[in-house]
Write a protein that holds these residues in place. Structure first.
Motif, PDB file in Angstrom:
ATOM      1  N   MET A 218       0.838  -1.198   0.000  1.00 57.67           N
ATOM      2  CA  MET A 218       0.000   0.000   0.000  1.00 57.67           C
ATOM      3  C   MET A 218       0.883   1.264   0.000  1.00 57.67           C
ATOM      4  N   SER A 219       0.596   2.175  -0.918  1.00 61.94           N
ATOM      5  CA  SER A 219       1.416   3.375  -1.039  1.00 61.94           C
ATOM      6  C   SER A 219       0.979   4.444  -0.042  1.00 61.94           C
ATOM      7  N   ASP A 220       1.951   5.185   0.479  1.00 66.02           N
ATOM      8  CA  ASP A 220       1.618   6.276   1.398  1.00 66.02           C
ATOM      9  C   ASP A 220       1.566   7.617   0.678  1.00 66.02           C
ATOM     10  N   LYS A 221       1.948   7.598  -0.588  1.00 66.10           N
ATOM     11  CA  LYS A 221       2.010   8.865  -1.318  1.00 66.10           C
ATOM     12  C   LYS A 221       0.604   9.429  -1.543  1.00 66.10           C
ATOM     13  N   ILE A 222       0.454  10.695  -1.305  1.00 64.66           N
ATOM     14  CA  ILE A 222      -0.848  11.350  -1.493  1.00 64.66           C
ATOM     15  C   ILE A 222      -0.786  12.185  -2.773  1.00 64.66           C
ATOM     16  N   VAL A 223      -1.639  11.851  -3.709  1.00 63.46           N
ATOM     17  CA  VAL A 223      -1.633  12.577  -4.983  1.00 63.46           C
ATOM     18  C   VAL A 223      -2.905  13.423  -5.099  1.00 63.46           C
ATOM     19  N   PHE A 224      -2.899  14.364  -6.043  1.00 64.21           N
ATOM     20  CA  PHE A 224      -4.119  15.170  -6.248  1.00 64.21           C
ATOM     21  C   PHE A 224      -4.832  14.712  -7.509  1.00 64.21           C
ATOM     22  N   ARG A 225      -6.153  14.808  -7.478  1.00 66.65           N
ATOM     23  CA  ARG A 225      -6.974  14.422  -8.636  1.00 66.65           C
ATOM     24  C   ARG A 225      -8.025  15.501  -8.865  1.00 66.65           C
TER      25      ARG A 225
ATOM     26  N   GLU B 111      -3.009  16.689 -17.051  1.00 66.23           N
ATOM     27  CA  GLU B 111      -2.157  15.513 -17.261  1.00 66.23           C
ATOM     28  C   GLU B 111      -2.454  14.375 -16.283  1.00 66.23           C
ATOM     29  N   GLN B 112      -2.942  14.719 -15.090  1.00 64.49           N
ATOM     30  CA  GLN B 112      -3.290  13.718 -14.071  1.00 64.49           C
ATOM     31  C   GLN B 112      -2.173  12.691 -13.903  1.00 64.49           C
ATOM     32  N   LYS B 113      -0.990  13.204 -13.603  1.00 64.95           N
ATOM     33  CA  LYS B 113       0.203  12.357 -13.580  1.00 64.95           C
ATOM     34  C   LYS B 113       0.343  11.500 -12.332  1.00 64.95           C
ATOM     35  N   LYS B 114      -0.579  11.566 -11.431  1.00 66.35           N
ATOM     36  CA  LYS B 114      -0.460  10.909 -10.132  1.00 66.35           C
ATOM     37  C   LYS B 114       0.744  11.469  -9.369  1.00 66.35           C
ATOM     38  N   ALA B 115       0.870  12.774  -9.366  1.00 63.43           N
ATOM     39  CA  ALA B 115       1.953  13.407  -8.622  1.00 63.43           C
ATOM     40  C   ALA B 115       1.385  14.003  -7.346  1.00 63.43           C
ATOM     41  N   SER B 116       2.242  14.116  -6.336  1.00 62.53           N
ATOM     42  CA  SER B 116       1.798  14.795  -5.122  1.00 62.53           C
ATOM     43  C   SER B 116       1.968  16.300  -5.345  1.00 62.53           C
ATOM     44  N   ILE B 117       1.351  17.086  -4.468  1.00 61.50           N
ATOM     45  CA  ILE B 117       1.508  18.539  -4.592  1.00 61.50           C
ATOM     46  C   ILE B 117       2.979  18.916  -4.398  1.00 61.50           C
TER      47      ILE B 117
ATOM     48  N   ASP C 121      -2.278   4.659  -4.773  1.00 65.23           N
ATOM     49  CA  ASP C 121      -2.770   3.364  -5.267  1.00 65.23           C
ATOM     50  C   ASP C 121      -4.296   3.359  -5.451  1.00 65.23           C
ATOM     51  N   LEU C 122      -4.959   4.410  -4.976  1.00 65.43           N
ATOM     52  CA  LEU C 122      -6.420   4.473  -5.164  1.00 65.43           C
ATOM     53  C   LEU C 122      -6.817   5.461  -6.256  1.00 65.43           C
ATOM     54  N   ALA C 123      -5.815   6.109  -6.829  1.00 62.82           N
ATOM     55  CA  ALA C 123      -6.105   7.220  -7.753  1.00 62.82           C
ATOM     56  C   ALA C 123      -6.834   6.787  -9.025  1.00 62.82           C
ATOM     57  N   ASP C 124      -6.721   5.504  -9.374  1.00 61.97           N
ATOM     58  CA  ASP C 124      -7.398   5.065 -10.601  1.00 61.97           C
ATOM     59  C   ASP C 124      -8.824   4.584 -10.344  1.00 61.97           C
ATOM     60  N   ASN C 125      -9.247   4.674  -9.103  1.00 60.83           N
ATOM     61  CA  ASN C 125     -10.580   4.147  -8.772  1.00 60.83           C
ATOM     62  C   ASN C 125     -11.729   5.088  -9.123  1.00 60.83           C
ATOM     63  N   PHE C 126     -11.396   6.278  -9.612  1.00 61.33           N
ATOM     64  CA  PHE C 126     -12.445   7.276  -9.862  1.00 61.33           C
ATOM     65  C   PHE C 126     -12.793   7.312 -11.343  1.00 61.33           C
ATOM     66  N   THR C 127     -13.967   6.824 -11.641  1.00 65.03           N
ATOM     67  CA  THR C 127     -14.386   6.673 -13.036  1.00 65.03           C
ATOM     68  C   THR C 127     -14.597   8.043 -13.689  1.00 65.03           C
TER      69      THR C 127
END
Ligand code: SF4
Ligand code: SF4
Lengths: 357, 61
Positions: A1-8, A45-51, A86-92
């Protein structure tokens, strides 16, 4: 499980890039915001990057501070959210398919002295699934005639009626609106003052205008107050013309048209049914002209909240030219008064707009 | 941080047991110092908000 927090970006928030800046639209709140293109590319771009990672690519501290303030703005207005990588792709993503259960979705009906064909026309429109109606009374309108028209609408169980009528000092408009709750707006033309009142719990607008807005040459105005930050509208604008798609007009003489300002008639309501008119080969010719095909509009950040007009064009010989009555320049991001533009003077005369009351 | 979320009926659910962490959606926005937005304009018209049909049939002005 990733701890990284990304923005969407919230799936419901819509991004549109123009040539100079971009627009982020929040249709659920009915808001939209202009943003710079650099911020647009970071979000799009939704690169899965953190702020923090995104701030690190800034060239200097000042740039990082500006970007921080933008992120703060996006978070405060709930345009973006933070989640585990790891949850960032769950949003349709939202589907931008457009459809409404209607062959004709909205109609403009001009009414003459006797309103002879009104019942039949409204009944046909109901059968075609028509959802919203604009009724324009072209003659004098004493209270008895107005009541007659409104009773006909009531009989047809219409939902959303926008009425244009001439001013009559004896009519109590507020009482009328209270009685006929299907009225969405009532515009009183040639009135002594310009005024706007919201009635029936703000579900109906009573508008007084000193102009004769029944004259179709007043139509086609592009202005920020008419922008529509709405998901259905956005989806429609991706594929269709936002004014003429699924629209029909019946003029005061019974001629069936795409809109009262367009000259082509597809027959008369006395002779053919609306369905027969729609089936004619050219009836739908404007329906699929979208903003991405229209000159200048295709570079405008407002193109999916804006509405189109194909009746009054900057170049009447080019069906893909920009609406005449738009004063916005997407290359400089400035608005000007379109009617005072010297380059439009001849076309304004050609359309006969200069002489309207 | 309290991981319990109250539902209308007074029922408690543990947000950690949801497929993703609900808390993160709203809780983190204050982490970044606010410097004020730049070049951002906000819009929204009263007339639009109360319309049932999603667009204007005609635009006369
Ligand atoms: S095409 Fe233009 S004139 Fe015709 S209804 Fe639409 S905005 Fe009005
Ligand atoms: S250029 Fe004018 S008409 Fe075209 S999309 Fe932009 S605001 Fe609308």
């Amino acid at each position: 499980m990733s701890d990284k927090i990304v923005f969407r970006l919230f799936s419901s928030c819509l991004l549109t890039a123009g040539s100079t800046r971009a627009l982020i639209c929040d249709p659920q709140r009915g808001n939209y915001y202009t943003i710079p293109l650099s911020l647009y590319s970071i979000i799009a771009e939704q690169k899965k990057a953190s702020i923090e990672e995104t701030l690190a690519i800034c060239e200097d501290q000042e740039e990082a501070e500006i970007l921080k303030s933008y992120f703060n703005f996006l978070l405060e207005h709930e345009l973006i959210f933070l989640c585990r990588e790891d949850l960032a792709d769950n949003f349709t993503p939202i589907k931008y398919e457009f459809d409404v259960p209607a062959i004709i979705a909205n109609a403009i009906v001009q009414i003459g002295k006797k309103a002879e064909y009104l019942v039949d026309t409204l009944a046909q429109l109901k059968l075609l699934g028509c959802q919203a109606f604009e009724l324009v009374v072209m003659t004098d309108c004493p209270l008895s005639f107005l009541s007659h028209i409104l009773e006909l609408c009531k009989g047809q169980e219409l939902d959303e009626v926008n009425l244009y009528i001439p001013f009559n000092p004896e009519t109590d408009y507020e009482a009328l609106i209270e009685e006929y709750c299907f009225l969405s707006s009532v515009t009183i033309c040639n009135a002594p003052t310009n005024e706007e009142i919201f009635l029936n719990g703000d579900s109906c607008t009573l508008r007084f205008s000193t102009k004769d807005l029944r004259d179709h040459r007043h139509c086609g105005i592009i202005a920020e107050k008419y922008f529509i930050p709405d998901l259905v509208h956005h989806s429609e604008s991706l594929q269709h013309n936002t004014c003429l798609n699924r629209k029909i007009a019946i003029d005061v003489n019974g001629n069936i048209k795409n809109c009262p300002s367009l000259n082509e008639s597809f027959g008369n309501i006395k002779d053919i049914t609306l369905e027969e008119a729609i089936c004619q080969p050219h009836f739908k010719k404007y329906w699929n002209i979208n903003k991405d095909q229209i000159e200048v509009c295709k570079d405008c950040e407002f193109r999916h909240v804006c509405t189109d007009c194909r009746a009054y064009l900057e170049d009447p010989s080019n069906v893909y030219s920009k609406p005449l009555k738009c004063g916005y320049d997407p290359y400089t991001c400035t608005w000007e008064d379109w009617s005072k533009n010297p380059l439009k003077e001849n076309i304004i005369i050609q359309y006969g707009i200069h002489s309207i009351e | 941080m309290n991981n319990k979320m109250h539902l209308k009926e007074g029922l408690l659910i543990n947000t950690e047991s949801l497929p993703f962490s609900v808390r993160l959606w709203t809780a983190t926005s204050v982490q970044i110092p606010f410097k004020g937005p730049r070049e951002v304009k906000s819009f929204g018209t009263r007339e639009y908000k109360y319309k049932k049909y999603y667009k204007y049939i005609s635009r006369r002005g």
